[in-house]
Structure formats: structure tokens, C-alpha cells
Design a protein around this motif. Structure first.
Motif, PDB file in Angstrom:
ATOM      1  N   ILE A 125       0.832  -1.205   0.000  1.00 12.27           N
ATOM      2  CA  ILE A 125       0.000   0.000   0.000  1.00 12.27           C
ATOM      3  C   ILE A 125       0.867   1.255   0.000  1.00 12.27           C
ATOM      4  N   SER A 126       1.876   1.271   0.866  1.00 11.31           N
ATOM      5  CA  SER A 126       2.737   2.459   0.883  1.00 11.31           C
ATOM      6  C   SER A 126       3.611   2.527  -0.365  1.00 11.31           C
ATOM      7  N   GLY A 127       3.949   1.388  -0.952  1.00 10.48           N
ATOM      8  CA  GLY A 127       4.814   1.376  -2.133  1.00 10.48           C
ATOM      9  C   GLY A 127       4.148   1.879  -3.399  1.00 10.48           C
ATOM     10  N   ILE A 128       2.828   1.685  -3.510  1.00 11.84           N
ATOM     11  CA  ILE A 128       2.157   2.132  -4.740  1.00 11.84           C
ATOM     12  C   ILE A 128       1.629   3.556  -4.647  1.00 11.84           C
ATOM     13  N   ILE A 129       1.702   4.156  -3.480  1.00 11.06           N
ATOM     14  CA  ILE A 129       1.188   5.524  -3.325  1.00 11.06           C
ATOM     15  C   ILE A 129       1.813   6.510  -4.315  1.00 11.06           C
ATOM     16  N   PRO A 130       3.120   6.477  -4.584  1.00 11.21           N
ATOM     17  CA  PRO A 130       3.659   7.432  -5.567  1.00 11.21           C
ATOM     18  C   PRO A 130       3.114   7.230  -6.976  1.00 11.21           C
ATOM     19  N   LEU A 131       2.559   6.061  -7.258  1.00  7.33           N
ATOM     20  CA  LEU A 131       2.065   5.767  -8.605  1.00  7.33           C
ATOM     21  C   LEU A 131       0.591   6.121  -8.799  1.00  7.33           C
ATOM     22  N   VAL A 132      -0.118   6.398  -7.717  1.00 11.51           N
ATOM     23  CA  VAL A 132      -1.553   6.697  -7.790  1.00 11.51           C
ATOM     24  C   VAL A 132      -1.760   8.057  -8.468  1.00 11.51           C
ATOM     25  N   PRO A 133      -2.683   8.135  -9.425  1.00 11.14           N
ATOM     26  CA  PRO A 133      -2.882   9.379 -10.188  1.00 11.14           C
ATOM     27  C   PRO A 133      -3.747  10.401  -9.450  1.00 11.14           C
ATOM     28  N   GLY A 134      -3.279  10.891  -8.345  1.00  8.55           N
ATOM     29  CA  GLY A 134      -4.060  11.814  -7.531  1.00  8.55           C
ATOM     30  C   GLY A 134      -4.419  13.109  -8.243  1.00  8.55           C
ATOM     31  N   PHE A 135      -3.465  13.664  -8.987  1.00  7.25           N
ATOM     32  CA  PHE A 135      -3.753  14.920  -9.683  1.00  7.25           C
ATOM     33  C   PHE A 135      -4.787  14.729 -10.773  1.00  7.25           C
ATOM     34  N   LEU A 136      -4.804  13.561 -11.420  1.00  7.52           N
ATOM     35  CA  LEU A 136      -5.825  13.300 -12.439  1.00  7.52           C
ATOM     36  C   LEU A 136      -7.207  13.162 -11.809  1.00  7.52           C
ATOM     37  N   ILE A 137      -7.272  12.520 -10.667  1.00  6.84           N
ATOM     38  CA  ILE A 137      -8.557  12.405  -9.962  1.00  6.84           C
ATOM     39  C   ILE A 137      -9.067  13.794  -9.588  1.00  6.84           C
ATOM     40  N   TYR A 138      -8.164  14.616  -9.050  1.00  6.29           N
ATOM     41  CA  TYR A 138      -8.545  15.974  -8.650  1.00  6.29           C
ATOM     42  C   TYR A 138      -9.080  16.765  -9.842  1.00  6.29           C
ATOM     43  N   TYR A 139      -8.342  16.760 -10.957  1.00  9.56           N
ATOM     44  CA  TYR A 139      -8.772  17.556 -12.102  1.00  9.56           C
ATOM     45  C   TYR A 139     -10.000  16.967 -12.794  1.00  9.56           C
ATOM     46  N   THR A 140     -10.208  15.670 -12.695  1.00  5.44           N
ATOM     47  CA  THR A 140     -11.445  15.088 -13.224  1.00  5.44           C
ATOM     48  C   THR A 140     -12.644  15.644 -12.474  1.00  5.44           C
ATOM     49  N   VAL A 141     -12.562  15.622 -11.155  1.00  5.88           N
ATOM     50  CA  VAL A 141     -13.669  16.146 -10.338  1.00  5.88           C
ATOM     51  C   VAL A 141     -13.804  17.657 -10.526  1.00  5.88           C
ATOM     52  N   TYR A 142     -12.679  18.362 -10.578  1.00  9.57           N
ATOM     53  CA  TYR A 142     -12.714  19.817 -10.780  1.00  9.57           C
ATOM     54  C   TYR A 142     -13.415  20.170 -12.090  1.00  9.57           C
ATOM     55  N   ASN A 143     -13.087  19.455 -13.163  1.00 13.48           N
ATOM     56  CA  ASN A 143     -13.720  19.725 -14.450  1.00 13.48           C
ATOM     57  C   ASN A 143     -15.191  19.338 -14.450  1.00 13.48           C
ATOM     58  N   MET A 144     -15.546  18.320 -13.694  1.00  8.17           N
ATOM     59  CA  MET A 144     -16.962  17.965 -13.579  1.00  8.17           C
ATOM     60  C   MET A 144     -17.737  19.077 -12.880  1.00  8.17           C
ATOM     61  N   ILE A 145     -17.151  19.601 -11.800  1.00  6.20           N
ATOM     62  CA  ILE A 145     -17.814  20.682 -11.069  1.00  6.20           C
ATOM     63  C   ILE A 145     -17.884  21.948 -11.913  1.00  6.20           C
ATOM     64  N   SER A 146     -16.831  22.198 -12.696  1.00 11.47           N
ATOM     65  CA  SER A 146     -16.795  23.387 -13.560  1.00 11.47           C
ATOM     66  C   SER A 146     -17.601  23.206 -14.835  1.00 11.47           C
ATOM     67  N   GLU A 165     -17.020  21.349 -17.333  1.00 12.93           N
ATOM     68  CA  GLU A 165     -16.177  21.110 -18.511  1.00 12.93           C
ATOM     69  C   GLU A 165     -16.227  19.611 -18.796  1.00 12.93           C
ATOM     70  N   VAL A 166     -17.299  19.185 -19.429  1.00 17.40           N
ATOM     71  CA  VAL A 166     -17.582  17.766 -19.591  1.00 17.40           C
ATOM     72  C   VAL A 166     -16.507  17.064 -20.423  1.00 17.40           C
ATOM     73  N   GLY A 167     -16.071  17.682 -21.496  1.00 18.07           N
ATOM     74  CA  GLY A 167     -15.071  17.051 -22.362  1.00 18.07           C
ATOM     75  C   GLY A 167     -13.762  16.789 -21.635  1.00 18.07           C
ATOM     76  N   ALA A 168     -13.279  17.798 -20.919  1.00 15.59           N
ATOM     77  CA  ALA A 168     -12.030  17.636 -20.166  1.00 15.59           C
ATOM     78  C   ALA A 168     -12.194  16.619 -19.043  1.00 15.59           C
ATOM     79  N   ALA A 169     -13.361  16.626 -18.396  1.00 17.90           N
ATOM     80  CA  ALA A 169     -13.615  15.676 -17.313  1.00 17.90           C
ATOM     81  C   ALA A 169     -13.616  14.244 -17.835  1.00 17.90           C
ATOM     82  N   VAL A 170     -14.211  14.035 -19.000  1.00 17.41           N
ATOM     83  CA  VAL A 170     -14.255  12.689 -19.586  1.00 17.41           C
ATOM     84  C   VAL A 170     -12.855  12.224 -19.961  1.00 17.41           C
ATOM     85  N   LEU A 171     -12.084  13.094 -20.613  1.00 12.76           N
ATOM     86  CA  LEU A 171     -10.724  12.710 -21.011  1.00 12.76           C
ATOM     87  C   LEU A 171      -9.851  12.381 -19.804  1.00 12.76           C
TER      88      LEU A 171
END
Length: 155
Positions: free
Chosen positions: A88-109, A111-117
């Protein structure tokens, strides 16, 4: 990807420290913190090396996850701890946290196309992590139990 200007050793050191503190935050045994950090370190090292030769982020994450999982299985046998302590601790650096954040951010904003991509890329990377773990777990546990460098040989 994230730290393009920083030298490799600084990136690896940062990943080691971050992974160690993540393990500490999630109550890994104190005597295992060094090894938890090493799992993240070697996973990121595998990521750095494979990203030099591969263009696909998903395949790079897949290879890195396999490296972390194999090391975690070996450490769990040698250190007599559950594999989840290291994995669990070893894979943490590989988790796409910034992509998850921007997916949700674009959904709230709205921006459907960017959120889907970004959502699709997030799912590709998350799937790569899951497949990388499963690819190593198909091997029997005894593969990771063998003594690699035995000093005595039987005739």
C-alpha cells in the motif's frame, strides 16, 4: 513527469521520504518504515527507467506496480509481515491523484469534455495498478519464499 527539472536522486529521495511518512501516517510498524520507503523508492525507480523507453503512461505504471508488488511479496516473507504493509505504501507514488482531482474539478466546472478525457486516463492508470498487482499475485507464494543466494549447495 512531475519533477522534470530535479535530478533523479532528488526525486527518488523525495519519493522515499513521502512513502515513509505515508506508512507512518497509516500506522505501519515502526521497524518496517525503512522497508516501506524502499518499496516506494524501487517502484518509482522502475517508473523512471521504464518511462525512458516507453511512451505509454499506463504501461509504465503497470511495470512499476509489478516491481513494487514483487518486492512487497518478498519483503513480507523475509520480514514476516503482511504484504499490505509494503504494498500500500509502495504504490502511493504511482496513484494518479492529480488526475482524480482535475477530473472532479472539471466535472464541477461543467467542462464535460475535459472531465471525460481525464476520467478515462485516470481509469487507465488505476486499471494498470490493479493489473500490475494481479500479474504478480498469480505466481505461487513459494516463488518469493526461496532463498535467493544460498551459500550451501546439496549434491
Amino acid at each position: 513527469m512531475f519533477f522534470i527539472d530535479m535530478p533523479l536522486l532528488i526525486r527518488l529521495g523525495a519519493v522515499y521520504v513521502a512513502t515513509t511518512f505515508f506508512a507512518l501516517m497509516f500506522n505501519a510498524p515502526k521497524k518496517e518504515l525503512l522497508f516501506c520507503g524502499l518499496a516506494g523508492f524501487f517502484g518509482w525507480l522502475a517508473y523512471e527507467i521504464s518511462s525512458l523507453y516507453l511512451d505509454s503512461e499506463a504501461i509504465t505504471i503497470f511495470i512499476s506496480t509489478m516491481a513494487v508488488t514483487a518486492l512487497s511479496r518478498r519483503l513480507s516473507f523475509v520480514r514476516k509481515q503482511p504484504i499490505s504493509v509494503y504494498l500500500i505504501s509502495g504504490i502511493i507514488p504511482l496513484v494518479p491523484g492529480f488526475l482524480i482531482y482535475y477530473t472532479v474539478y472539471n466535472m464541477i466546472s461543467e467542462e464535460v469534455g475535459a472531465a471525460v478525457l481525464m476520467g478515462i486516463e485516470t481509469l487507465r492508470i488505476a486499471g494498470s495498478i490493479a493489473l500490475g498487482i494481479m500479474a504478480i499475485f498469480v505466481f505461487p507464494y513459494k516463488v518469493f519464499n526461496k532463498k535467493m543466494f544460498s551459500s550451501s549447495r546439496r549434491n
